[in-house]
Design a protein around this motif. Structure first.
Motif, PDB file in Angstrom:
ATOM      1  N   VAL A  67       0.853  -1.185   0.000  1.00 16.15           N
ATOM      2  CA  VAL A  67       0.000   0.000   0.000  1.00 16.15           C
ATOM      3  C   VAL A  67       0.890   1.237   0.000  1.00 16.15           C
ATOM      4  CG1 VAL A  67      -1.711   1.335   1.276  1.00 16.15           C
ATOM      5  CG2 VAL A  67      -1.892  -1.164   1.172  1.00 16.15           C
ATOM      6  N   VAL A  68       0.627   2.166  -0.922  1.00 19.10           N
ATOM      7  CA  VAL A  68       1.410   3.386  -1.043  1.00 19.10           C
ATOM      8  C   VAL A  68       0.656   4.538  -0.386  1.00 19.10           C
ATOM      9  CG1 VAL A  68       2.542   4.979  -2.640  1.00 19.10           C
ATOM     10  CG2 VAL A  68       2.358   2.545  -3.223  1.00 19.10           C
ATOM     11  N   VAL A  69       1.341   5.295   0.470  1.00 15.90           N
ATOM     12  CA  VAL A  69       0.731   6.428   1.161  1.00 15.90           C
ATOM     13  C   VAL A  69       1.637   7.650   1.022  1.00 15.90           C
ATOM     14  CG1 VAL A  69      -0.097   7.298   3.368  1.00 15.90           C
ATOM     15  CG2 VAL A  69      -0.349   4.866   2.821  1.00 15.90           C
ATOM     16  N   PRO A  70       1.130   8.798   0.559  1.00 14.26           N
ATOM     17  CA  PRO A  70      -0.183   8.919  -0.072  1.00 14.26           C
ATOM     18  C   PRO A  70      -0.113   8.407  -1.509  1.00 14.26           C
ATOM     19  CG  PRO A  70       0.900  11.042  -0.082  1.00 14.26           C
ATOM     20  CD  PRO A  70       1.814  10.108   0.657  1.00 14.26           C
ATOM     21  N   ASP A  71      -1.149   7.787  -1.971  1.00 11.16           N
ATOM     22  CA  ASP A  71      -1.186   7.234  -3.316  1.00 11.16           C
ATOM     23  C   ASP A  71      -1.646   8.329  -4.275  1.00 11.16           C
ATOM     24  OD1 ASP A  71      -1.074   5.549  -5.429  1.00 11.16           O
ATOM     25  OD2 ASP A  71      -2.861   4.389  -4.918  1.00 11.16           O
ATOM     26  N   THR A  72      -0.747   9.266  -4.522  1.00 15.13           N
ATOM     27  CA  THR A  72      -1.103  10.445  -5.299  1.00 15.13           C
ATOM     28  C   THR A  72       0.152  11.037  -5.930  1.00 15.13           C
ATOM     29  OG1 THR A  72      -2.167  12.628  -5.159  1.00 15.13           O
ATOM     30  CG2 THR A  72      -0.816  11.959  -3.297  1.00 15.13           C
ATOM     31  N   ALA A  73      -0.041  11.986  -6.816  1.00 16.88           N
ATOM     32  CA  ALA A  73       1.087  12.755  -7.344  1.00 16.88           C
ATOM     33  C   ALA A  73       1.573  13.734  -6.280  1.00 16.88           C
ATOM     34  CB  ALA A  73       0.666  13.513  -8.600  1.00 16.88           C
ATOM     35  N   LYS A  74       2.861  14.076  -6.335  1.00 15.69           N
ATOM     36  CA  LYS A  74       3.423  15.095  -5.448  1.00 15.69           C
ATOM     37  C   LYS A  74       4.371  15.958  -6.274  1.00 15.69           C
ATOM     38  CE  LYS A  74       3.748  14.457  -1.112  1.00 15.69           C
ATOM     39  NZ  LYS A  74       4.142  14.149   0.275  1.00 15.69           N
ATOM     40  N   LEU A  75       4.148  17.263  -6.229  1.00 14.90           N
ATOM     41  CA  LEU A  75       4.873  18.196  -7.088  1.00 14.90           C
ATOM     42  C   LEU A  75       5.840  19.039  -6.282  1.00 14.90           C
ATOM     43  CD1 LEU A  75       1.852  19.399  -9.256  1.00 14.90           C
ATOM     44  CD2 LEU A  75       3.586  17.705  -9.882  1.00 14.90           C
ATOM     45  N   ILE A  76       6.973  19.361  -6.903  1.00 15.98           N
ATOM     46  CA  ILE A  76       7.963  20.215  -6.268  1.00 15.98           C
ATOM     47  C   ILE A  76       8.684  21.023  -7.340  1.00 15.98           C
ATOM     48  CG2 ILE A  76       9.813  18.488  -6.343  1.00 15.98           C
ATOM     49  CD1 ILE A  76      10.713  19.506  -3.596  1.00 15.98           C
ATOM     50  N   HIS A  77       9.042  22.253  -7.000  1.00 20.31           N
ATOM     51  CA  HIS A  77       9.805  23.112  -7.914  1.00 20.31           C
ATOM     52  C   HIS A  77      11.127  22.436  -8.255  1.00 20.31           C
ATOM     53  CE1 HIS A  77      12.914  26.343  -8.419  1.00 20.31           C
ATOM     54  NE2 HIS A  77      12.044  26.751  -9.323  1.00 20.31           N
TER      55      HIS A  77
END
Length: 407
Positions: free
Chosen positions: A55-65
């Motif tokens: 299980v991946v947490v958070p199971d979402t995209a994550k953006l960074i400059h």
């Protein structure tokens, strides 16, 4: 739990006794993607079953400059790839998706942390979809900003980037852009042979054309020789100041003087502070001891590391148009439903207008509320619906074709 992926190394972070099937992990940073599995164990710790699904947490995209570049090729830029006072530039920005899913519907808003001297006239930008572990640059129209001529070379301008995507929590990144730098290195890579028991010093020079005042100076040398204690090494400035780096001591043949090793003296590197940088610098090397075997040495390179009072790589942009006069003190504001309608009289030499807002009546940190291409009226949609007790102060300033503001 692991932070490198489902199929990479994971560590045990807790154990619960059956029949419990719940565990609370209270030691996870919000900045990381973490991966979890569960494994059933027997009473004997050596006996365990296979691991569960991941299980991946958070199971979402994550953006960074991830970076940015300065495009000052327009009419109000110097076209040198640097940000300088007076310029209007576009600012393409790259984002990295370090999350577990692709980032869709990506957009962002740019704000300045130096509102006294920067106007972000294009605050919104968009990106293509950014795949997992992918990087994408914003698409046109990119962010756009003007640095007012009141800014100074050497300033570091700060910006805040709010990025967001579909089903992704917003994120704010801060980054800085330097308007010039205060350090520069000057290097001579020409090999020079150092005879054993020199009859006269071996000389190497570096000629500097930059007109600056020294605030701090280091010198690096790279010398190959059999016995370092045979050498006397001195550096002399264009003003005639001489500092002895090596005075027949051991070591110090491949080092940076003042940062990593102090000169033997006489003299210290601080002796150069306040002197002009431009001119010819001289490195002098003497081998003062005759040995039983003729062994020459080599000066492979030396470098001047200069820190100066006046920055490099910054030349204020010169606008051909006059700065507008002050807008007459006749501005009015009227409420129209949820909107505010501002009206003012024209200012001499104004090609456009910036409406600025600030919570302080001193307008110390004005934010660009809106702008026109010459019209003397502007409607701010929804501006009349501020929170209870909130007060906003507005001023209008004329702008010329370089986006420079009048008083």
């Amino acid at each position: 739990r692991g932070e490198l992926g489902c199929d990479r190394q994971q560590v045990i972070i807790g154990t619960v006794a059956a029949p419990a099937t719940t565990f609370f992990d209270d030691n996870v940073s919000q900045e990381f993607i973490v991966n979890y599995r569960v494994r059933a164990n027997d009473a004997n710790p050596a006996c365990s079953g296979p691991v569960s699904n991941c299980v991946v947490v958070p199971d979402t995209a994550k953006l960074i400059h991830n970076g940015h570049r300065i495009d000052d090729s327009g009419a109000n830029g110097s076209n040198d790839g640097r940000l300088e006072p007076g310029e209007t530039i576009t600012l393409p920005v790259s984002l990295f998706n370090y999350g577990s899913r692709d980032a869709l519907g990506v957009s962002g808003t740019l704000t300045t942390l130096d509102p006294a001297v920067v106007r972000v006239i294009g605050p919104d930008a968009g990106w293509p979809d950014i795949l997992r572990d992918g990087v994408q640059e914003s698409v046109a129209p990119h962010f756009e900003l003007t640095v007012l001529p009141d800014a100074a070379c050497g300033q570091v301008l700060g910006f805040a980037l709010d990025s967001r995507a579909t089903d992704v929590a917003p994120r704010t990144d801060r980054f800085d852009i330097n308007m010039g730098v205060f350090t520069r290195d000057y290097r001579n890579d020409q090999d020079e042979t150092i005879p054993q028991k020199t009859t006269e010093p071996v000389i190497s020079t570096i000629t500097i054309s930059d007109v600056r005042t020294i605030t701090d100076l280091d010198v690096s040398i790279d010398i190959s020789v059999i016995r370092s204690s045979d050498l006397i090494v001195e550096v002399t400035s264009p003003s005639g100041t001489t500092v002895r780096l090596k005075n027949q001591t051991s070591g110090g043949l491949n080092t940076r003087y003042d940062r990593d090793r102090q000169p033997d003296g006489p003299g210290t590197m601080a002796d150069f502070n306040g002197e002009p940088l431009e001119g010819t610098w001289t490195l002098s090397i003497e081998d003062v001891v005759a040995g039983p075997i003729s062994q020459s040495g080599t000066l492979r390179s030396w470098t001047i590391h200069a820190e100066v009072a006046e920055p490099f790589d910054c030349e204020p942009f010169v606008c051909p148009d006059a700065t507008p006069a002050a807008v007459p003190p006749t501005m009015t504001v009227a409420k129209s439903g949820a909107d505010l309608v501002f009206t003012w009289d024209a200012a001499t030499d104004a090609d456009g207008y910036n409406l600025l807002a600030d919570a302080s009546p001193r307008i110390d940190a004005p934010a660009l509320a809106g702008r026109t291409a010459g019209a003397t009226t502007l409607t701010l949609a929804g501006a009349a619906t501020g929170g209870a007790g909130s007060i906003e102060h507005y001023v209008v300033r004329g702008t010329n074709t370089c986006n420079w503001e009048g008083p």
